[in-house]
Design a protein around this motif. Structure first.
Motif, PDB file in Angstrom:
ATOM      1  N   LEU A 162     -34.845  38.815 -20.317  1.00  0.00           N
ATOM      2  CA  LEU A 162     -35.514  37.649 -19.382  1.00  0.00           C
ATOM      3  C   LEU A 162     -34.324  36.975 -18.802  1.00  0.00           C
ATOM      4  N   GLY A 163     -33.749  37.269 -17.626  1.00  0.00           N
ATOM      5  CA  GLY A 163     -32.577  36.897 -17.276  1.00  0.00           C
ATOM      6  C   GLY A 163     -31.475  37.102 -18.119  1.00  0.00           C
ATOM      7  N   ARG A 164     -30.624  36.071 -18.418  1.00  0.00           N
ATOM      8  CA  ARG A 164     -29.407  36.444 -19.474  1.00  0.00           C
ATOM      9  C   ARG A 164     -29.725  36.054 -20.815  1.00  0.00           C
ATOM     10  N   GLN A 165     -31.227  35.803 -21.095  1.00  0.00           N
ATOM     11  CA  GLN A 165     -31.398  35.891 -22.463  1.00  0.00           C
ATOM     12  C   GLN A 165     -32.314  37.207 -22.950  1.00  0.00           C
ATOM     13  N   SER A 166     -32.422  37.557 -23.873  1.00  0.00           N
ATOM     14  CA  SER A 166     -33.439  38.579 -24.389  1.00  0.00           C
ATOM     15  C   SER A 166     -34.729  38.026 -25.005  1.00  0.00           C
ATOM     16  N   PHE A 173     -35.149  30.749 -30.317  1.00  0.00           N
ATOM     17  CA  PHE A 173     -35.056  29.198 -29.667  1.00  0.00           C
ATOM     18  C   PHE A 173     -36.442  28.503 -30.066  1.00  0.00           C
ATOM     19  N   LEU A 174     -37.678  29.268 -29.583  1.00  0.00           N
ATOM     20  CA  LEU A 174     -38.883  28.750 -29.979  1.00  0.00           C
ATOM     21  C   LEU A 174     -39.329  28.568 -31.172  1.00  0.00           C
ATOM     22  N   ARG A 183     -40.289  22.455 -22.724  1.00  0.00           N
ATOM     23  CA  ARG A 183     -41.081  22.319 -21.246  1.00  0.00           C
ATOM     24  C   ARG A 183     -40.335  23.623 -20.529  1.00  0.00           C
ATOM     25  N   LEU A 184     -41.229  23.970 -19.677  1.00  0.00           N
ATOM     26  CA  LEU A 184     -40.916  25.408 -18.980  1.00  0.00           C
ATOM     27  C   LEU A 184     -39.492  25.497 -18.121  1.00  0.00           C
ATOM     28  N   ALA A 185     -39.188  24.190 -17.786  1.00  0.00           N
ATOM     29  CA  ALA A 185     -37.752  24.189 -17.198  1.00  0.00           C
ATOM     30  C   ALA A 185     -36.704  24.380 -18.216  1.00  0.00           C
ATOM     31  N   LEU A 190     -32.264  28.269 -19.954  1.00  0.00           N
ATOM     32  CA  LEU A 190     -31.801  29.101 -20.870  1.00  0.00           C
ATOM     33  C   LEU A 190     -31.583  30.400 -20.404  1.00  0.00           C
ATOM     34  N   CYS A 191     -32.690  30.925 -19.540  1.00  0.00           N
ATOM     35  CA  CYS A 191     -32.605  32.174 -19.065  1.00  0.00           C
ATOM     36  C   CYS A 191     -31.875  32.288 -17.634  1.00  0.00           C
ATOM     37  N   ASP A 192     -31.591  31.357 -17.345  1.00  0.00           N
ATOM     38  CA  ASP A 192     -30.897  31.065 -15.931  1.00  0.00           C
ATOM     39  C   ASP A 192     -31.610  31.628 -14.569  1.00  0.00           C
TER      40      ASP A 192
END
Length: 264
Positions: A162-166, A173-174, A183-185, A190-192
């Motif tokens: 998911l972007g720069r995160q898996s 993190f969650l 927050r969604l933001a 985190l995922c850039d």
């Protein structure tokens, strides 16, 4: 009438002994590997866009993080014995040496009378409180060896980006923020990714929105905490439900029982 009983003979293994008559599972995923033995009737479910039906005497081998639902195939319902096993612990039982290796099974539904009989007996024995601790410790390996030998296979651990995160990193993190508003933001940063990009990529990867996936994560973790022996009020707060009544309603909708009915 639905009758559902939970047991936890070991920290990383949970058992379910259930008779489902009317309860239907909505689309959901598990944190653990679920191995279900249909002991009576039949269960139908959708998995990866296809419908499947498992009948009495068959096993359902459901991997973690896979979206699916489930309900009785006919009005008489179905009975099932379930092993819910931490994926790392399952790999250890299979004696995997590399963290990059992932145990999986070549079939989603298995019809093998000898494997079924061994696992059903192990399930029954592990539910007995008078069983010695040594017997409890040894039973999982004895029960699963035949399943591993006949249907187990190895694969490299897939990485869902998911972007720069898996997805695994985002889950960590969650998990660390279950009791906090997220927050969604923040997830997008985190995922850039932009918030719109994250929502699209997340839905394409998991089949769920970030909100629905996080809500499911909270409920899955709450089940583990309840079986560990934590009080219902404490669990509700630990997973981010500040209204206990709201937590109890969401939990029963997800699992078919009230949180107070879950015991170690």
């Amino acid at each position: 009438m639905d009758q559902i009983h939970y047991y936890q003979p070991q920290p990383d293994i949970r058992l379910i002994d259930a008779n489902y008559q009317t309860f239907a599972f909505q689309r959901h995923y598990h944190l653990d590997f679920h191995i279900g033995l249909i002991t009576k009737g039949a269960q139908t479910f959708r998995y990866r866009g296809h419908s499947h039906t498992a009948h009495a005497g068959q096993l359902v081998l459901m991997p973690p993080d896979e979206l699916h639902d489930g309900e009785a195939w006919q009005q008489q319902g179905y009975q099932v014995n379930v092993f819910a096993i931490d994926p790392v612990s399952l790999s250890e039982l299979a004696d995997l040496r590399s963290p990059e290796q992932l145990l999986h099974f070549q079939q989603l539904i298995v019809h093998d009378a000898s494997v079924f009989a061994v696992l059903q007996q192990a399930h029954q024995w592990l539910r007995q409180t008078q069983l010695s601790q040594l017997a409890q410790d040894c039973l999982p390996l004895e029960g699963f060896n035949l399943l591993f030998e006949r249907y187990g296979a190895l694969a490299r651990q897939p990485v869902k980006r998911l972007g720069r995160q898996s997805l695994a990193e985002l889950k960590s993190f969650l998990m660390a923020h279950l009791d906090q508003p997220v927050r969604l933001a923040s997830l997008a940063n985190l995922c850039d990714l932009s918030t719109t990009q994250l929502q699209r990529h997340f839905k394409a990867t998991t089949g769920m929105t970030p909100y629905a996936w996080f809500a499911q994560l909270r409920l899955e973790q709450s089940m583990k905490l309840l079986q560990r022996g934590d009080a219902v009020a404490d669990v509700a707060q630990q997973v981010g439900f500040y209204d206990q009544a709201h937590f109890c309603k969401a939990f029963k909708r997800q699992f078919g029982v009230a949180p107070s009915c879950v015991r170690q």
